[in-house]
Design a protein around this motif. Sequence first.
Motif, short mmCIF file in Angstrom:
data_model
loop_
_atom_site.label_atom_id
_atom_site.label_comp_id
_atom_site.label_asym_id
_atom_site.label_seq_id
_atom_site.Cartn_x
_atom_site.Cartn_y
_atom_site.Cartn_z
N ALA A 55 0.83 -1.20 0.00
CA ALA A 55 0.00 0.00 0.00
C ALA A 55 0.86 1.26 0.00
CB ALA A 55 -0.93 -0.01 1.22
N LEU A 56 1.97 1.22 0.74
CA LEU A 56 2.88 2.36 0.79
C LEU A 56 3.47 2.66 -0.58
CD1 LEU A 56 4.29 4.35 2.86
CD2 LEU A 56 6.19 2.74 2.82
N ALA A 57 3.89 1.61 -1.28
CA ALA A 57 4.46 1.79 -2.62
C ALA A 57 3.44 2.42 -3.56
CB ALA A 57 4.95 0.46 -3.17
N ALA A 58 2.20 1.95 -3.50
CA ALA A 58 1.16 2.50 -4.38
C ALA A 58 0.91 3.97 -4.08
CB ALA A 58 -0.13 1.69 -4.21
N ARG A 59 0.86 4.33 -2.80
CA ARG A 59 0.66 5.75 -2.43
C ARG A 59 1.82 6.61 -2.91
NH1 ARG A 59 -4.58 6.91 -0.74
NH2 ARG A 59 -5.26 5.33 0.76
N ALA A 60 3.03 6.14 -2.65
CA ALA A 60 4.21 6.94 -2.98
C ALA A 60 4.37 7.11 -4.48
CB ALA A 60 5.46 6.30 -2.38
N MET A 61 4.06 6.09 -5.25
CA MET A 61 4.23 6.18 -6.70
C MET A 61 3.25 7.18 -7.32
SD MET A 61 6.83 4.46 -7.70
CE MET A 61 6.63 4.21 -9.47
N GLY A 62 2.22 7.55 -6.58
CA GLY A 62 1.29 8.56 -7.05
C GLY A 62 1.71 9.98 -6.75
N LEU A 63 2.82 10.16 -6.02
CA LEU A 63 3.27 11.51 -5.70
C LEU A 63 3.75 12.24 -6.95
CD1 LEU A 63 5.47 11.06 -2.48
CD2 LEU A 63 3.21 12.13 -2.61
N PRO A 64 3.29 13.46 -7.19
CA PRO A 64 3.81 14.20 -8.35
C PRO A 64 5.31 14.45 -8.26
CG PRO A 64 2.42 15.61 -6.95
CD PRO A 64 2.26 14.21 -6.46
N LEU B 215 7.58 12.41 -7.17
CA LEU B 215 8.27 11.22 -7.66
C LEU B 215 8.03 11.03 -9.15
CD1 LEU B 215 7.93 8.55 -4.82
CD2 LEU B 215 9.97 9.78 -5.55
N ALA B 216 6.88 11.44 -9.64
CA ALA B 216 6.59 11.31 -11.08
C ALA B 216 7.57 12.16 -11.89
CB ALA B 216 5.16 11.73 -11.36
N ALA B 217 8.00 13.29 -11.33
CA ALA B 217 8.90 14.20 -12.04
C ALA B 217 10.38 13.91 -11.78
CB ALA B 217 8.59 15.64 -11.65
N ALA B 218 10.66 13.02 -10.85
CA ALA B 218 12.05 12.81 -10.41
C ALA B 218 12.84 11.95 -11.38
CB ALA B 218 12.05 12.15 -9.03
N ARG B 219 14.08 12.35 -11.60
CA ARG B 219 15.00 11.54 -12.39
C ARG B 219 15.96 10.76 -11.50
NH1 ARG B 219 17.18 15.93 -16.60
NH2 ARG B 219 17.14 17.15 -14.68
N THR B 220 16.29 11.33 -10.32
CA THR B 220 17.15 10.65 -9.35
C THR B 220 16.47 10.74 -7.98
OG1 THR B 220 19.18 11.22 -10.53
CG2 THR B 220 19.41 10.62 -8.21
N VAL B 221 16.38 9.59 -7.32
CA VAL B 221 15.77 9.52 -5.99
C VAL B 221 16.75 8.84 -5.04
CG1 VAL B 221 13.91 8.52 -4.59
CG2 VAL B 221 13.40 9.46 -6.86
N ALA B 222 17.02 9.49 -3.92
CA ALA B 222 17.78 8.85 -2.85
C ALA B 222 16.79 8.12 -1.96
CB ALA B 222 18.56 9.89 -2.04
N ALA B 223 16.98 6.83 -1.79
CA ALA B 223 16.04 6.00 -1.05
C ALA B 223 16.81 5.18 -0.02
CB ALA B 223 15.25 5.10 -2.01
N TYR B 224 16.21 4.11 0.46
CA TYR B 224 16.88 3.22 1.41
C TYR B 224 16.16 1.88 1.39
CZ TYR B 224 12.95 4.29 4.48
OH TYR B 224 11.68 4.43 4.99
N VAL B 225 16.83 0.85 1.85
CA VAL B 225 16.24 -0.48 1.94
C VAL B 225 15.75 -0.68 3.38
CG1 VAL B 225 16.59 -2.97 1.64
CG2 VAL B 225 17.78 -1.34 0.14
#
Length: 205
Positions: A37-46, A48-58
């Motif tokens: 559910a978290l992934a689905a919510r986050a992928m809808g963020l504008p 993230l839609a515009a991002a070319r590089t994202v710093a994330a974590y595991v």
Amino acid sequence: MDHVAGTAHDGKRAVRRDLLAVRAALSDDEVTEAAAALAARAMGLPELAAARTVAAYVSVGHEPGTLALIDALRERGVRVLLPVLREDDDLDWGTYEGPGALVETERAGRMRLREPAGERLGREAVLAADVVLLPGLAVDARGVRMGRGGGSYDRVLARLAAAGADPVPVVLLYGHEVVGELPVEPHDRPVRVAVTPEGVHRFPG
């Protein structure tokens, strides 16, 4: 440490202990369902839609799961940077090349981490990020984020500010971890967005 800062520090310790206890009580099924559910919510963020590089974590343990999210970002063609914990608790970075390119590391007294196996890009690599996904234990109505207390991401946020970089800081949490008010210390830097499995929260600033 002055009295006010010391009080905030002690207050954080108590809140952190309580939040970790709630996470520990989650079942594996609850953690797995929340991650999807978290992934689905986050992928809808504008952002993230515009991002070319994202710093994330595991994510590790019962943290809100991030693997589904970082895989989805990579499939979208986003360059995903993942942290590598240094001996001084600062963060180096590497490029995410898929779950098969993660290695498990463990340091004395620390949780087991999964980190990218490839080239180390240096601490400044995060300056290229359009969005920085942050781990946390809670966020309040002002956007004040509480981490685990190691200070690694406080250093990252301070580095970004010192360089004049302005990626969007987004913290990933469970729904009950969005709270009214948290103790705050001078080094704390607010986030702009919190994503939970249930929804998206935006803060001023």
